[in-house]
Design an enzyme around this catalytic site. Structure first.
Site, PDB file in Angstrom:
ATOM      1  N   CYS B 150      -0.864 -33.543 -42.782  1.00 22.92           N
ATOM      2  CA  CYS B 150      -0.710 -34.968 -42.463  1.00 22.92           C
ATOM      3  C   CYS B 150      -0.559 -35.202 -40.972  1.00 22.92           C
ATOM      4  O   CYS B 150      -1.262 -36.046 -40.414  1.00 22.92           O
ATOM      5  CB  CYS B 150       0.484 -35.544 -43.218  1.00 22.92           C
ATOM      6  SG  CYS B 150       0.168 -35.637 -44.984  1.00 22.92           S
ATOM      7  N   HIS B 151       0.360 -34.467 -40.315  1.00 24.88           N
ATOM      8  CA  HIS B 151       0.577 -34.697 -38.887  1.00 24.88           C
ATOM      9  C   HIS B 151       0.664 -33.398 -38.098  1.00 24.88           C
ATOM     10  O   HIS B 151       1.097 -33.394 -36.966  1.00 24.88           O
ATOM     11  CB  HIS B 151       1.832 -35.554 -38.663  1.00 24.88           C
ATOM     12  CG  HIS B 151       1.832 -36.810 -39.483  1.00 24.88           C
ATOM     13  ND1 HIS B 151       2.523 -36.914 -40.663  1.00 24.88           N
ATOM     14  CD2 HIS B 151       1.153 -37.971 -39.305  1.00 24.88           C
ATOM     15  CE1 HIS B 151       2.298 -38.119 -41.199  1.00 24.88           C
ATOM     16  NE2 HIS B 151       1.464 -38.774 -40.397  1.00 24.88           N
TER      17      HIS B 151
END
Lengths: 417, 186
Positions: B150-151
């Site tokens: 995701c990040h």
């Protein structure tokens, strides 16, 4: 009756809100200062009891829905899940089921009170008719609610009652298919009953608001049936009737609690703890006790369509009561002949209930037919005639007079030291 | 209500207060079931503890269990992986705390504080990225452990954050060994 309050709120926040939306003034005027006849007896507390029961049903219903699944393969299991796994689920379910019975017990007493004391007579006809509509909505709501747990009786009661509509000429079958959403009572029926069961109680709230509004125009009736003539005849609703109502409500809740905690299944049918089976009909199909008299009337008439018409007519006839009862005297207290017929009607209703609980065989058929005949005869023949032919007792000149003369006839205690 | 400055007035006050207290207590008792019914029910509580058979996890293998609605990674680490995790100096770790409720709260994030003593080969951790809650991918990332897509948070072979926005090491759940080969999570 006055509905105005000249009260000035001291609290500045209260004044600010009230000047923009006079809800606080309204509560004061309608719920506290409202002039109420000072001679109301405990039969008048059932309105308040009904309001409390309605709130209890709505609150228990809303929390039950947090755990209930209204789908045919899951409804029964989710109900058992509530009983077994949800914290206090057993209590919520028993409160809701027994609450419905208590709701009906209170409403029947409330209706009989109206009949006895002539509370349906002018100028309270619309108040009465709203009440009949409230009764009909209550019946629809409780019928659909009973179907939701999807037990054997839930299913078969739904099947029997929805099948009644097939009696309608020409369109009967189409109507029934439309109601079912299919070729028999099944998931489609359950899901729509769930939706409507959630909806109707809020319709009921609106009807009850109208009902109280209609009451507050002329004001309460009272046991003498004599209208309020002056301020002497009334007291402020608060604290006299707030407290009297509160006491009656507490007593009623004790009675309700006895069922919820000690005999929660007494008023129910054991077979409803068996999951619904469309292929097996239970030996005795009976509705909940509060529907038994109508069930008896339905079965008393051998013809299917006429039986259905008679059953609905038995409720709809109540709408005509203000005009069927021809007596100029309101209260049964001063109507010696009417009184006896009133109690016969009460007895007849109980007999109809017992007939409804039994299979339509042998003596029960005859008893049911006589009781059904008597029920309609009471409204269509007896009430109009008694009103015209009866000699009523002399009415008191006012409520105050009635209260004072009652005090005079009672032995007076010597003043205390 | 008019006030009466004598014994009758006090009696009325007493009755009001007594009634109010009884009513208040009654109201609380009556309201409690309606609040408590929203607390986890018995079926949810039953799944609040899950047993895992470690025989199913071969050396070098990871499995994922669902526990209280979240994934739990159970990895049977090889001796080489354990040694690599042990070799990391604590000063290199962005999050120095072990995040292991089975030991002291402020214990440092050394590799043996991330597992249970005597069972260093089994790494049990809640597979929820401590940044915003995505499920990291195993055997991925620059440190040989887990990588959150995701990040871009990278976790090492002891599940500790090494690079990326995640603030904390992957959390360890409360668990214990029932037998040599069986653990109970929760």
């Amino acid at each position: 009756m006055s509905g105005h309050s000249s009260y000035e709120f001291k609290n500045p926040v209260a004044r600010w809100v009230d000047s923009r939306l006079p809800i606080l003034t309204m509560i004061r005027a309608q719920g506290m200062e409202f002039p109420t006849p000072k001679n109301l007896n405990y039969w008048w507390t059932f309105g308040g009891i009904l309001a409390v029961m309605m709130v209890i049903q709505i609150i228990t219903g809303i929390v039950l829905v947090m755990h209930f699944t209204p789908e045919a393969s899951m409804a029964f299991n989710s109900t058992e899940f509530i009983m077994r796994d949800v914290n206090y689920g057993w209590l919520l379910r028993y409160m809701h089921a027994n609450g419905a019975s208590m709701f009906f017990l209170a409403v029947y007493i409330h209706i009989f009170r109206g009949m006895y004391y002539g509370s349906h007579k002018a100028p309270r006809e619309i108040l009465w008719m709203l009440g009949v509509i409230i009764l009909l909505v209550m019946m629809a709501t409780s019928f659909m609610g009973y179907v939701l747990p999807w037990g054997q009786m839930s299913f078969w009661a739904a099947k029997v009652i929805t099948n009644l509509f097939s009696a309608v000429p020409f369109f009967g079958e189409t109507i029934v298919t439309w109601l079912w959403g299919g070729f028999s009572v099944d998931n489609a029926t359950l899901q729509r009953f769930f939706s409507l069961h959630y909806l109707l109680p809020f319709v009921l709230v609106g009807l009850v608001v109208l009902h109280i509004w209609a009451l507050h125009v002329p004001g309460n009736n009272n046991p003498t049936g004599v209208e309020v003539k002056s301020g002497q005849d009334t007291v402020a609703f608060h604290p006299y009737y707030t407290m009297k109502d509160l006491f009656a409500i507490v007593a009623f809740l004790v009675f309700y609690a006895a069922f919820v905690f000690f005999q929660p299944n007494l008023l129910g049918e054991p077979i409803n703890y068996v999951p619904a089976d469309p292929l097996v009909t239970p030996p005795h199909i009976v509705p909940e006790w509060y529907f038994l008299p109508y069930y008896a009337i339905l079965r008393a008439i051998p013809d299917k369509l006429l039986g259905v018409i008679a059953m609905f007519a038995s409720i709809l006839i109540l709408l005509a009561l203000p005009w069927l009862d021809t007596s100029k005297v309101r209260s049964g207290t001063y109507r010696p002949i009417f009184r006896q017929f009133f109690w016969l009607l009460v007895l007849d209703s109980i007999v109809l209930g017992i007939v409804g609980a039994n299979p339509p065989e042998g003596t029960w058929i005859i008893v049911g037919r006589i009781a059904t005949f008597w029920y309609f005869a009471h409204f269509l023949i007896i009430l109009p005639l008694v009103g015209l032919l009866e000699t009523p007792r002399p009415l008191p000149s006012s409520i105050s007079d009635a209260v004072l003369s009652k005090k005079k006839s009672q032995p007076q205690a010597a003043p205390g030291e | 209500m008019s006030t009466i400055d004598n014994a009758q007035g006090n009696r009325r006050d007493f009755l009001y207060i007594a009634t109010g207290v009884v009513g208040g207590v009654g109201a609380v008792l009556a309201v409690w079931p309606f609040i408590d019914q929203m607390n986890p029910d018995a079926s949810v509580l039953a799944l609040s503890a899950v047993d895992v058979d470690l025989d199913n996890v071969a050396e070098g293998q990871s499995i994922t269990i669902k526990w209280r609605g979240n994934p739990v990674f159970v990895r049977h680490r090889t001796p080489r992986e354990i040694a690599e995790a042990r070799a990391v100096p604590l000063a290199d770790l962005p999050d120095p705390v072990a995040r292991n409720p089975n030991i002291a709260e402020n214990a440092p994030a050394s590799d043996d504080n991330r597992v249970i003593e005597g069972k260093e080969q089994y790494l049990v951790q809640i597979g929820v990225c401590t940044h915003l809650g995505c499920v990291p991918i195993g055997e991925a990332g620059d440190y040989g452990g887990w990588f959150c897509p995701c990040h871009g948070s990278h976790y090492d072979l002891a599940g500790r954050i090494r690079k990326g926005p995640a603030p904390e090491n992957l959390h360890i759940p409360k668990y214990k060994y029932l037998t040599d080969k069986r653990i109970q999570i929760g």
